[in-house]
Design a protein around this motif. Sequence first.
Motif, PDB file in Angstrom:
ATOM      1  N   LEU A 155      66.588  64.760  49.604  1.00  9.33           N
ATOM      2  CA  LEU A 155      66.630  64.888  48.152  1.00  9.33           C
ATOM      3  C   LEU A 155      67.964  64.387  47.594  1.00  9.33           C
ATOM      4  CD1 LEU A 155      64.964  68.403  47.636  1.00  9.33           C
ATOM      5  CD2 LEU A 155      63.938  66.169  47.186  1.00  9.33           C
ATOM      6  N   ALA A 156      69.047  64.627  48.319  1.00  4.57           N
ATOM      7  CA  ALA A 156      70.365  64.184  47.872  1.00  4.57           C
ATOM      8  C   ALA A 156      70.464  62.661  47.854  1.00  4.57           C
ATOM      9  CB  ALA A 156      71.456  64.773  48.775  1.00  4.57           C
ATOM     10  N   ASN A 162      65.336  58.471  42.033  1.00  6.06           N
ATOM     11  CA  ASN A 162      64.264  58.814  41.097  1.00  6.06           C
ATOM     12  C   ASN A 162      63.286  59.744  41.815  1.00  6.06           C
ATOM     13  OD1 ASN A 162      65.412  57.060  39.198  1.00  6.06           O
ATOM     14  ND2 ASN A 162      64.237  55.325  39.980  1.00  6.06           N
ATOM     15  N   ILE A 163      63.472  61.041  41.605  1.00  8.13           N
ATOM     16  CA  ILE A 163      62.697  62.057  42.333  1.00  8.13           C
ATOM     17  C   ILE A 163      61.624  62.621  41.415  1.00  8.13           C
ATOM     18  CG2 ILE A 163      62.799  64.260  43.563  1.00  8.13           C
ATOM     19  CD1 ILE A 163      65.781  63.677  44.077  1.00  8.13           C
ATOM     20  N   THR A 164      60.414  62.768  41.955  1.00  5.19           N
ATOM     21  CA  THR A 164      59.331  63.422  41.231  1.00  5.19           C
ATOM     22  C   THR A 164      58.797  64.575  42.069  1.00  5.19           C
ATOM     23  OG1 THR A 164      58.657  61.450  40.019  1.00  5.19           O
ATOM     24  CG2 THR A 164      56.992  63.159  40.278  1.00  5.19           C
ATOM     25  N   CYS A 178      58.360  56.761  41.547  1.00  2.00           N
ATOM     26  CA  CYS A 178      59.517  57.474  42.112  1.00  2.00           C
ATOM     27  C   CYS A 178      59.917  56.860  43.453  1.00  2.00           C
ATOM     28  CB  CYS A 178      59.196  58.958  42.281  1.00  2.00           C
ATOM     29  SG  CYS A 178      57.986  59.324  43.577  1.00  2.00           S
ATOM     30  N   ASP A 179      61.133  57.174  43.882  1.00  2.00           N
ATOM     31  CA  ASP A 179      61.529  56.757  45.242  1.00  2.00           C
ATOM     32  C   ASP A 179      61.509  57.926  46.215  1.00  2.00           C
ATOM     33  OD1 ASP A 179      63.979  58.184  44.946  1.00  2.00           O
ATOM     34  OD2 ASP A 179      64.975  56.424  44.129  1.00  2.00           O
ATOM     35  N   THR A 180      61.401  59.159  45.674  1.00  2.00           N
ATOM     36  CA  THR A 180      61.296  60.352  46.503  1.00  2.00           C
ATOM     37  C   THR A 180      60.283  61.288  45.852  1.00  2.00           C
ATOM     38  OG1 THR A 180      63.644  60.138  47.057  1.00  2.00           O
ATOM     39  CG2 THR A 180      62.557  62.229  47.618  1.00  2.00           C
ATOM     40  N   LEU A 181      59.278  61.678  46.626  1.00  2.00           N
ATOM     41  CA  LEU A 181      58.213  62.545  46.100  1.00  2.00           C
ATOM     42  C   LEU A 181      58.207  63.846  46.889  1.00  2.00           C
ATOM     43  CD1 LEU A 181      55.737  62.930  44.243  1.00  2.00           C
ATOM     44  CD2 LEU A 181      54.344  61.902  46.048  1.00  2.00           C
ATOM     45  N   LEU A 182      58.324  64.967  46.156  1.00  2.00           N
ATOM     46  CA  LEU A 182      58.293  66.287  46.784  1.00  2.00           C
ATOM     47  C   LEU A 182      56.951  66.939  46.466  1.00  2.00           C
ATOM     48  CD1 LEU A 182      59.634  68.635  48.284  1.00  2.00           C
ATOM     49  CD2 LEU A 182      60.736  69.303  46.122  1.00  2.00           C
ATOM     50  N   LEU A 183      56.102  67.091  47.474  1.00  2.00           N
ATOM     51  CA  LEU A 183      54.785  67.706  47.316  1.00  2.00           C
ATOM     52  C   LEU A 183      54.907  69.195  47.597  1.00  2.00           C
ATOM     53  CD1 LEU A 183      52.656  65.099  49.350  1.00  2.00           C
ATOM     54  CD2 LEU A 183      52.986  65.173  46.878  1.00  2.00           C
ATOM     55  N   LEU A 184      54.566  69.999  46.613  1.00  2.00           N
ATOM     56  CA  LEU A 184      54.677  71.451  46.748  1.00  2.00           C
ATOM     57  C   LEU A 184      53.306  72.097  46.587  1.00  2.00           C
ATOM     58  CD1 LEU A 184      57.877  72.116  44.597  1.00  2.00           C
ATOM     59  CD2 LEU A 184      57.725  71.900  47.088  1.00  2.00           C
ATOM     60  N   ASP A 195      72.389  62.658  35.864  1.00  2.00           N
ATOM     61  CA  ASP A 195      71.645  61.515  35.305  1.00  2.00           C
ATOM     62  C   ASP A 195      70.181  61.902  35.101  1.00  2.00           C
ATOM     63  OD1 ASP A 195      70.549  59.149  34.537  1.00  2.00           O
ATOM     64  OD2 ASP A 195      71.125  58.023  36.331  1.00  2.00           O
ATOM     65  N   ALA A 196      69.755  61.939  33.836  1.00  2.00           N
ATOM     66  CA  ALA A 196      68.381  62.341  33.510  1.00  2.00           C
ATOM     67  C   ALA A 196      67.553  61.176  32.995  1.00  2.00           C
ATOM     68  CB  ALA A 196      68.406  63.463  32.479  1.00  2.00           C
ATOM     69  N   THR A 197      67.951  59.954  33.281  1.00  2.00           N
ATOM     70  CA  THR A 197      67.246  58.779  32.751  1.00  2.00           C
ATOM     71  C   THR A 197      65.785  58.745  33.203  1.00  2.00           C
ATOM     72  OG1 THR A 197      69.323  57.537  32.797  1.00  2.00           O
ATOM     73  CG2 THR A 197      67.276  56.272  32.575  1.00  2.00           C
ATOM     74  N   PHE A 198      65.573  58.906  34.493  1.00  2.00           N
ATOM     75  CA  PHE A 198      64.205  58.865  35.038  1.00  2.00           C
ATOM     76  C   PHE A 198      63.367  60.001  34.449  1.00  2.00           C
ATOM     77  CE2 PHE A 198      61.112  59.834  38.490  1.00  2.00           C
ATOM     78  CZ  PHE A 198      60.473  58.603  38.545  1.00  2.00           C
ATOM     79  N   LEU A 199      63.936  61.195  34.414  1.00  2.00           N
ATOM     80  CA  LEU A 199      63.231  62.352  33.859  1.00  2.00           C
ATOM     81  C   LEU A 199      62.866  62.125  32.394  1.00  2.00           C
ATOM     82  CD1 LEU A 199      62.322  65.348  33.722  1.00  2.00           C
ATOM     83  CD2 LEU A 199      64.727  65.926  33.295  1.00  2.00           C
ATOM     84  N   ASN A 200      63.835  61.708  31.595  1.00  2.00           N
ATOM     85  CA  ASN A 200      63.594  61.562  30.162  1.00  2.00           C
ATOM     86  C   ASN A 200      62.536  60.518  29.855  1.00  2.00           C
ATOM     87  OD1 ASN A 200      65.531  63.502  29.667  1.00  2.00           O
ATOM     88  ND2 ASN A 200      67.188  62.023  29.315  1.00  2.00           N
TER      89      ASN A 200
END
Length: 569
Positions: free
Chosen positions: A196-197, A201-203, A264-270, A326-331
């Motif tokens: 994650l670190a 661009n994490i989703t 995204c470049d990192t996907l966290l499936l929960l 940095d919240a660019t991807f989120l926003n």
Amino acid sequence: MSKKVAEVIVETLQSAGVKNCYGIVGDTLNTFATSLNASDIQFVHMRHEEAGAYAAQAEALLMDRLTAMAGSCGPGSLHFINGLYEANRNRAPVILIASQVVRRELGFNFIQEVNFEDVYRGCSVFCEMILTPEQALRKTVMACQAAISKRGAAVLILPVDIADSDAVSEPPFRVHVNKPVIRPSDEDLDRIAAVLAEGTNITIYAGSGCVNAHDEVVELAQRLKAPVAHTSRGKDQIEYDNPNNVGMTGVIGTESGYHAILNCDTLLLLGTDFAWRQFYPDHAKIIQVDIDSTHVGRRHPVDIGVVGNIKDTLQALLPRVTQREDATFLNTYVERHKKALKAQAGRATPGPRGKIPGQYLTSIINRLANQDALFTADDGTPLVWMLRMVAANGKRRMFGSLLHGTMATSIGNAIGLQQAQPGRQVIALAGDGGFSMLLGDVLTTVQAKLPIKIAVYDNGKLGFVELEQKGEGLLPVYTDLLNPDFGKVAEAMGLWGRTVSKAEELEGAVAEWLGQPGPALLNVKVEPMELMMPPHTALENVYGMAMYSIKAVMHGHAGDVFQMISENI
């Protein structure tokens, strides 16, 4: 008088937390039913066992407790099978008491003899027959324990002569209900934090496994500046009070959720086992956390897959995650989601010439329903409109056949929800096909005095199936339904009923319907040509719809094409 085996089984079910049992009595079930009647467990007399299974699984999911159903030998218990598949796939802790013919006749093709072990083993976490009175307590405990701990359907087969037998002394076996802490090891959590670190661009993609983990998911998302997409089954848990929410993906999702995951470049499936591979990113690193080890990596390859309860896992992971700025991807995707919601609201309006789109009906129900209402919907367009138009707020719950995809669940689910919480508003959004399939159990709402509110989306066809056929470039076949006036049918069955076909009458009718003290049915003539637009239109779907339009014109159905265009564009 000595205690019967049936009494031992009922006492064990009660000690395991069972409050209600759904089913239909019959000859081989009579002793069990008599014992049930003398207990604190309430028997809910259904008109069809399949609806009883839906009711049991809805109660089990809402209340998170073991719920029972019971059927007679042969066809009686067989009628539960589709509902058992539904419950097992939804991880609902339920138990079926499947009564059986006398043991001396087993294996001789006796009248109504069915090998329930063969039938139910594929849709259960436990399926065994009680062979002797000495096994009664222990096998009942095993069945209850399996349903609770493995979260699924247990089937206990009870020969009628065993149920009638005198109970024998057994060791004091009992059901244990506990909630263990389940999370990955510290080493695995460190690996997850490291990936994650490294991500830019994490989703987060959250599913129904995030139950009771809303705050932890939101906190993690805010630390990572990650948009949170959710599955349809995760809507209740994740959508509300979540500034990072970007909606659903999949065919019935929104473009914001769809693109937030694909880009995204990192996907966290929960806690998600989302089945459709085309909605996963091709080049992202994927981390998956799930309580069921068999779910890890079975839909799409993952870089890190671990087993854990989502709440327990995130509580241990959060101290390892640093705050991002940095919240660019989120926003980008939060703003995209706001635009998608605005466009969706713009479509929920009266149609031309006073017609009623299903989206418009659902938006009014959403606005006038109680803030803690429980919603159920039939598979098809009612389910789509519920998931798109009904707002989650942390108090409401929504139920539909999202894993099994079967018709006719809304009424059965609503019966179980209302039986479990009598003082709560329960609303069933029924398709005309699903509603008529198990129409008989509308009588259960009258007989059991359950004040369920039923809205029938009456478009005179199997609407979702017709959309599928058109999307494949086919002319619709075998989808038309010749319906009666369901409002009048409801009145004949003993509940409040009304039919509405004009948009200007709709809001007043919905308010009157929701205000009824008992069960009530509002039959709404919804627009049959209304389309369900996916978040992304694939080339093959565009081609398919174009081919349908050409074929329709060539076969003299140009009016249908023009109506479809005028109603949706």
